[in-house]
Design a protein around this motif. Structure first.
Motif, short mmCIF file in Angstrom:
data_model
loop_
_atom_site.label_atom_id
_atom_site.label_comp_id
_atom_site.label_asym_id
_atom_site.label_seq_id
_atom_site.Cartn_x
_atom_site.Cartn_y
_atom_site.Cartn_z
N THR A 202 0.51 -1.36 -0.06
CA THR A 202 0.05 -0.10 0.03
C THR A 202 0.73 1.12 -0.02
OG1 THR A 202 -1.86 -1.07 1.33
CG2 THR A 202 -2.01 1.16 1.06
N VAL A 203 1.86 1.05 0.66
CA VAL A 203 2.91 2.40 0.73
C VAL A 203 3.31 2.77 -0.63
CG1 VAL A 203 5.09 3.15 1.70
CG2 VAL A 203 3.40 2.20 3.07
N TYR A 204 3.71 1.55 -1.42
CA TYR A 204 4.64 1.46 -2.30
C TYR A 204 2.88 2.16 -3.69
CZ TYR A 204 5.30 -0.03 -7.40
OH TYR A 204 5.52 -0.17 -8.66
N LEU A 205 2.07 1.60 -3.50
CA LEU A 205 1.12 2.19 -4.41
C LEU A 205 0.74 3.70 -4.16
CD1 LEU A 205 -1.70 -0.60 -4.56
CD2 LEU A 205 0.11 0.06 -6.27
N SER A 206 0.87 4.02 -3.01
CA SER A 206 0.76 5.66 -2.85
C SER A 206 1.63 6.34 -3.28
CB SER A 206 0.63 5.90 -1.19
OG SER A 206 2.25 5.64 -0.84
N PHE A 207 2.69 5.97 -3.89
CA PHE A 207 3.76 6.87 -4.78
C PHE A 207 3.52 6.50 -6.23
CE2 PHE A 207 5.65 6.41 -0.59
CZ PHE A 207 5.99 7.50 -0.21
N ASN B 94 0.54 12.04 -5.43
CA ASN B 94 -0.68 11.69 -4.78
C ASN B 94 -1.19 12.52 -3.49
OD1 ASN B 94 -1.77 10.02 -6.71
ND2 ASN B 94 -0.57 8.44 -5.95
N TYR B 95 0.12 12.79 -2.95
CA TYR B 95 0.21 13.43 -1.60
C TYR B 95 -0.06 14.77 -1.63
CZ TYR B 95 1.51 8.94 0.70
OH TYR B 95 1.47 7.72 1.06
N VAL B 96 0.57 15.45 -2.74
CA VAL B 96 0.66 16.80 -3.02
C VAL B 96 -1.20 17.04 -3.39
CG1 VAL B 96 1.00 18.74 -4.41
CG2 VAL B 96 2.87 17.19 -3.56
N GLU B 97 -1.71 16.21 -4.58
CA GLU B 97 -3.07 16.29 -4.85
C GLU B 97 -3.99 16.17 -3.77
OE1 GLU B 97 -6.06 14.47 -7.97
OE2 GLU B 97 -3.97 13.68 -8.13
N MET B 98 -3.72 15.56 -2.79
CA MET B 98 -4.58 14.90 -1.64
C MET B 98 -4.86 16.23 -0.84
SD MET B 98 -4.18 11.96 1.11
CE MET B 98 -2.64 12.64 1.79
N PHE B 99 -3.70 17.02 -0.59
CA PHE B 99 -3.78 17.96 0.29
C PHE B 99 -4.32 19.30 -0.45
CE2 PHE B 99 -0.46 15.58 2.72
CZ PHE B 99 -1.35 15.40 4.07
N GLN B 100 -4.26 19.39 -1.74
CA GLN B 100 -4.83 20.54 -2.66
C GLN B 100 -6.36 20.35 -2.91
OE1 GLN B 100 -2.31 20.62 -5.81
NE2 GLN B 100 -0.68 22.12 -4.61
N ASP B 101 -6.82 19.23 -2.53
CA ASP B 101 -8.23 18.58 -2.85
C ASP B 101 -9.18 19.18 -1.86
OD1 ASP B 101 -10.81 17.68 -3.66
OD2 ASP B 101 -10.05 15.95 -4.37
N GLU C 290 -12.09 6.80 -3.65
CA GLU C 290 -11.12 6.88 -4.44
C GLU C 290 -10.46 5.57 -5.04
OE1 GLU C 290 -9.80 9.49 -5.85
OE2 GLU C 290 -10.77 10.99 -4.60
N THR C 291 -10.47 4.39 -4.19
CA THR C 291 -10.13 3.05 -4.56
C THR C 291 -10.85 2.35 -5.48
OG1 THR C 291 -8.56 3.06 -2.48
CG2 THR C 291 -8.85 1.00 -3.54
N ALA D 166 -2.84 6.55 -0.87
CA ALA D 166 -2.19 7.67 -0.10
C ALA D 166 -3.14 8.19 1.11
CB ALA D 166 -2.15 9.05 -1.23
N VAL D 167 -4.49 8.24 0.70
CA VAL D 167 -5.32 8.59 1.88
C VAL D 167 -5.26 7.39 3.01
CG1 VAL D 167 -7.90 8.69 2.53
CG2 VAL D 167 -6.81 9.71 0.16
N ALA D 168 -5.10 6.33 2.50
CA ALA D 168 -4.99 5.01 3.57
C ALA D 168 -3.76 5.36 4.51
CB ALA D 168 -4.99 3.71 2.90
N ILE D 169 -2.64 5.74 3.71
CA ILE D 169 -1.32 5.62 4.51
C ILE D 169 -1.74 7.05 5.50
CG2 ILE D 169 0.98 6.16 4.33
CD1 ILE D 169 0.25 3.46 3.78
N PHE D 170 -2.18 8.12 5.04
CA PHE D 170 -2.41 9.37 5.78
C PHE D 170 -3.26 9.02 6.89
CE2 PHE D 170 -4.86 13.20 6.25
CZ PHE D 170 -3.98 14.08 7.16
N LEU D 171 -4.29 8.22 6.87
CA LEU D 171 -5.25 7.95 7.88
C LEU D 171 -4.32 7.01 8.94
CD1 LEU D 171 -7.95 7.91 9.14
CD2 LEU D 171 -8.68 6.04 7.50
N THR D 172 -3.67 6.24 8.33
CA THR D 172 -2.98 5.34 9.32
C THR D 172 -1.90 6.01 10.22
OG1 THR D 172 -3.07 3.48 7.67
CG2 THR D 172 -1.25 3.33 9.34
N VAL D 173 -1.39 6.96 9.41
CA VAL D 173 -0.20 7.98 10.22
C VAL D 173 -0.97 8.81 10.99
CG1 VAL D 173 1.31 9.86 9.84
CG2 VAL D 173 1.33 7.94 8.22
#
Length: 309
Positions: free
Chosen positions: A36-41, A57-64, A255-256, A267-274
């Motif tokens: 999942t970490v790999y897919l987020s990039f 993906n992370y940049v787009e996520m925080f701009q959405d 999204e998935t 990316a959303v999953a990793i952010f939520l986990t963190v």
């Protein structure tokens, strides 16, 4: 005689027992997390090979704006589930504690916990939908509110969903607080009553500090569960209308599995986990530090010794 062969034999036996369990954990937990970490990039739609895009993906996520609203809704869930089900659970446990038949008084609060989140969502959707049971009852009684769109207007839809989740969660919190109340030594409470403490003063000065271990568990579980909220929101509003009631769990699902954007969903999953792990660690470390700094209450033996003296 050397002990090395004995230790080696014990280590082999230990790995023989632990090996299958470790393998299952690695295959079922760690490998999916790393993937999942790999897919987020990457940019990946489920077909072909993932395309590496770095932090896009992370940049787009925080701009959405929709995801930003999803984060705010998730924080609202955390605050709401701390205030309502935890607070009401403590109130129910404390008021029922020591009463005759208290176990039976807690049963109505425990029954909703046996239902799944989807079942609770379906029940409250029937009650709160336009022209539903609640609107009809308010109109019949000539009370205000029959015209409200409980599940369509934000932030009203998030508020009523938090109340629906609270209806389900009060019982288990009350049960946990009851166990905590039963573990409190009676001698300090009796001494406080002799000194004139009672009612709210007794609760604030004695009961609440002694409930700290139980409160830590209940609040910690509430924070984690509210950050992962998905089933009730998905069954009641699907995050709508126009994504105004989404939480991060619903955003990850959308999204998935609906948009086929596996990279963004990861990316959303990793952010939520963190943020879930970070919130848990920060909260537990703070509580443990407060627990170490809190004054210790000596139990009964000294009280008995003092009485004999």
């Amino acid at each position: 005689m050397s002990r090395t062969p004995v230790r080696s034999a014990r280590q082999r036996d230990a790995w023989a027992f632990m090996g299958p369990g470790v393998a299952v954990v690695v295959v079922a937990l760690y490998i999916p997390v790393l993937y999942t970490v790999y897919l987020s990039f990457t940019e990946y739609d489920g077909l072909g090979d993932p395309t590496w895009i770095g932090l896009d993906n992370y940049v787009e996520m925080f701009q959405d704006p929709a995801i930003a609203l999803s984060i705010l809704n998730t924080l609202a869930w955390v605050l709401g589930t701390l205030l309502v089900p935890v607070g009401l659970g403590l109130l129910v446990a404390y008021l029922a504690y020591g009463l005759p038949g208290a176990a039976w008084l807690r049963v109505p609060f425990l029954i909703p916990y046996a239902l799944s989140g989807v079942a609770v969502g379906v029940i409250f959707s029937f009650v709160l939908q336009n022209g539903g049971a609640l609107s009809q009852a308010l109109a019949f009684l000539n009370l205000p509110g029959s015209e409200l769109r409980w599940l369509q207007d934000a932030p009203l839809n998030t508020i009523v969903m938090i109340l629906a989740a609270s209806w389900q969660g009060v019982g288990v919190n009350a049960l946990l607080f009851t166990v905590g109340l039963q573990s409190i030594p009676k001698e300090p409470l009796e001494a406080a009553k002799v000194d004139g403490a009672g009612g709210f003063r007794l609760f604030a000065s004695m009961v609440w500090p002694l409930l700290r271990p139980t409160t830590t568990i209940v609040v910690g579980l509430s924070i984690v569960n509210s950050l992962k909220t998905f089933d009730i929101v998905q069954s009641m509003t699907q995050g709508g209308p126009n994504r105004v009631s989404e939480t991060l769990g619903v955003t990850m699902y959308r999204e998935t599995f609906l948009n086929n954007e596996y990279g963004m969903g990861s990316a959303v999953a990793i952010f939520l986990t963190v943020i879930t792990v970070a919130a848990s660690v920060i909260y537990l470390r703070r509580q443990l530090s407060l627990g170490d700094a809190a004054p210790k209450i000596d139990a009964a033996p000294k009280t008995k010794g003092a009485r004999r003296a």
